[in-house]
Write an enzyme that holds these catalytic residues in place. Structure first.
Site, PDB file in Angstrom:
ATOM      1  N   ASP A   9      64.414  47.650   3.592  1.00 59.21           N
ATOM      2  CA  ASP A   9      63.004  48.401   3.808  1.00 59.21           C
ATOM      3  C   ASP A   9      61.375  47.585   4.166  1.00 59.21           C
ATOM      4  OD1 ASP A   9      61.119  49.793   3.537  1.00 59.21           O
ATOM      5  OD2 ASP A   9      61.926  51.621   1.718  1.00 59.21           O
ATOM      6  N   ASP A  33      56.714  55.102   9.622  1.00 63.13           N
ATOM      7  CA  ASP A  33      54.856  55.581   9.202  1.00 63.13           C
ATOM      8  C   ASP A  33      54.436  56.174   7.967  1.00 63.13           C
ATOM      9  OD1 ASP A  33      52.379  55.804  10.525  1.00 63.13           O
ATOM     10  OD2 ASP A  33      52.613  56.823  11.305  1.00 63.13           O
ATOM     11  N   SER A 121      59.571  51.196  18.523  1.00 63.74           N
ATOM     12  CA  SER A 121      60.564  51.895  19.603  1.00 63.74           C
ATOM     13  C   SER A 121      61.469  53.134  19.262  1.00 63.74           C
ATOM     14  CB  SER A 121      59.674  52.215  20.482  1.00 63.74           C
ATOM     15  OG  SER A 121      58.228  52.255  20.905  1.00 63.74           O
ATOM     16  N   TYR A 125      61.184  57.173  18.696  1.00 60.07           N
ATOM     17  CA  TYR A 125      60.471  56.718  20.665  1.00 60.07           C
ATOM     18  C   TYR A 125      62.193  56.646  21.874  1.00 60.07           C
ATOM     19  CZ  TYR A 125      55.653  57.264  18.947  1.00 60.07           C
ATOM     20  OH  TYR A 125      54.456  57.460  18.594  1.00 60.07           O
TER      21      TYR A 125
HETATM   22  P1  ADP Z   1      59.325  54.839  16.451  1.00 62.12           P
HETATM   23  O1  ADP Z   1      58.620  56.025  16.419  1.00 62.12           O
HETATM   24  O2  ADP Z   1      58.409  54.056  16.927  1.00 62.12           O
HETATM   25  O3  ADP Z   1      60.486  55.021  17.002  1.00 62.12           O
HETATM   26  P2  ADP Z   1      60.935  55.160  13.804  1.00 62.12           P
HETATM   27  O4  ADP Z   1      59.875  54.893  12.878  1.00 62.12           O
HETATM   28  O5  ADP Z   1      60.892  56.014  13.986  1.00 62.12           O
HETATM   29  O6  ADP Z   1      59.681  54.129  14.918  1.00 62.12           O
HETATM   30  O7  ADP Z   1      61.636  53.962  13.574  1.00 62.12           O
HETATM   31  C1  ADP Z   1      61.879  52.536  14.118  1.00 62.12           C
HETATM   32  C2  ADP Z   1      63.164  51.747  14.000  1.00 62.12           C
HETATM   33  O8  ADP Z   1      62.432  51.659  12.155  1.00 62.12           O
HETATM   34  C3  ADP Z   1      64.289  52.603  13.891  1.00 62.12           C
HETATM   35  O9  ADP Z   1      65.221  51.979  13.905  1.00 62.12           O
HETATM   36  C4  ADP Z   1      64.359  53.227  12.254  1.00 62.12           C
HETATM   37  O10 ADP Z   1      65.997  53.516  11.840  1.00 62.12           O
HETATM   38  C5  ADP Z   1      63.648  52.371  11.413  1.00 62.12           C
HETATM   39  N1  ADP Z   1      63.641  52.579  10.091  1.00 62.12           N
HETATM   40  C6  ADP Z   1      62.554  54.051   9.272  1.00 62.12           C
HETATM   41  N2  ADP Z   1      62.097  53.809   7.593  1.00 62.12           N
HETATM   42  C7  ADP Z   1      61.874  52.221   8.291  1.00 62.12           C
HETATM   43  C8  ADP Z   1      61.798  51.729   6.729  1.00 62.12           C
HETATM   44  N3  ADP Z   1      61.030  51.799   5.585  1.00 62.12           N
HETATM   45  N4  ADP Z   1      61.295  50.011   7.136  1.00 62.12           N
HETATM   46  C9  ADP Z   1      62.303  49.771   8.342  1.00 62.12           C
HETATM   47  N5  ADP Z   1      62.886  49.995   9.239  1.00 62.12           N
HETATM   48  C10 ADP Z   1      63.214  51.931   8.817  1.00 62.12           C
END
Ligand code: ADP
Length: 169
Positions: A9, A33, A121, A125
């Protein structure tokens, strides 16, 4: 180039700067985010609102990066970058590469020695993970920097495996 891959995470990383896969509003969203704002607390959102008011009234353009406090996170700064939405019709990989380059530039300006990236992304995305990983690792390797460590923090084993392939290739 010291690249590390971690399954975990991003909000828990003890690095100087963590990168947020933000959206152009800078006002929060889902995925990374949402996790960063939840774990880091309201100070991050307050700083984002200030950035919107003072520097980016129309939002942060895709491919750019800006820094705020990291609030209650173990990191010192959050570097917010806006990845491109994946398109089957248009090649937007230059914008995704720009996210990594600009984040490294902003981190260096801050004086960060260590940085952690998510797979920008590759969530909401819609970017195919292998392609996202190739662009991420390739861009970071091709960008001159003086950081001690660049860490990719992958949230699930599939993403981790894709980054392992990209790092080996
Ligand atoms: P985007 O909108 O740029 O696609 P996302 O946040 O939806 O960004 O996802 C980007 C990547 O981060 C995905 O592979 C998702 O599984 C991952 N992700 C989501 N939460 C976390 C976290 N807490 N730490 C690390 N990676 C995460």
């Amino acid at each position: 180039m010291p690249i590390e891959l971690v399954l975990g995470d991003i909000t828990e990383q003890r690095v100087d700067a963590v990168v947020n896969a933000a959206n152009s509003s800078l006002l929060g969203g889902g995925g990374v985010d949402g996790a960063i704002h939840r774990a880091g607390g309201p100070e991050i959102l307050a700083a984002c609102r200030e950035l919107r008011a003072e520097r980016h009234p129309d939002g942060l353009p895709t491919g750019q990066a800006v820094a705020t406090t990291a609030g209650r996170l173990p990191a010192r700064w959050v570097v917010h970058t806006v990845g491109p939405v994946h398109s089957a019709r248009e090649d937007r990989s230059g914008l995704l590469a720009s996210c990594y380059r600009e984040s490294l530039r902003v981190a260096a300006e801050l004086g960060a020695r260590t940085i952690a990236f998510p797979a920008v992304s590759a969530g909401v995305y819609g970017w195919p993970m292998d392609d996202a990983a190739r662009i991420a690792v390739g861009t970071v390797r091709a960008t001159p920097n003086e950081l001690d460590e660049i860490r990719f923090v992958l949230f699930d084993p599939g993403a981790y495996a894709a980054f392992e392939r990209a790092a080996a290739g």
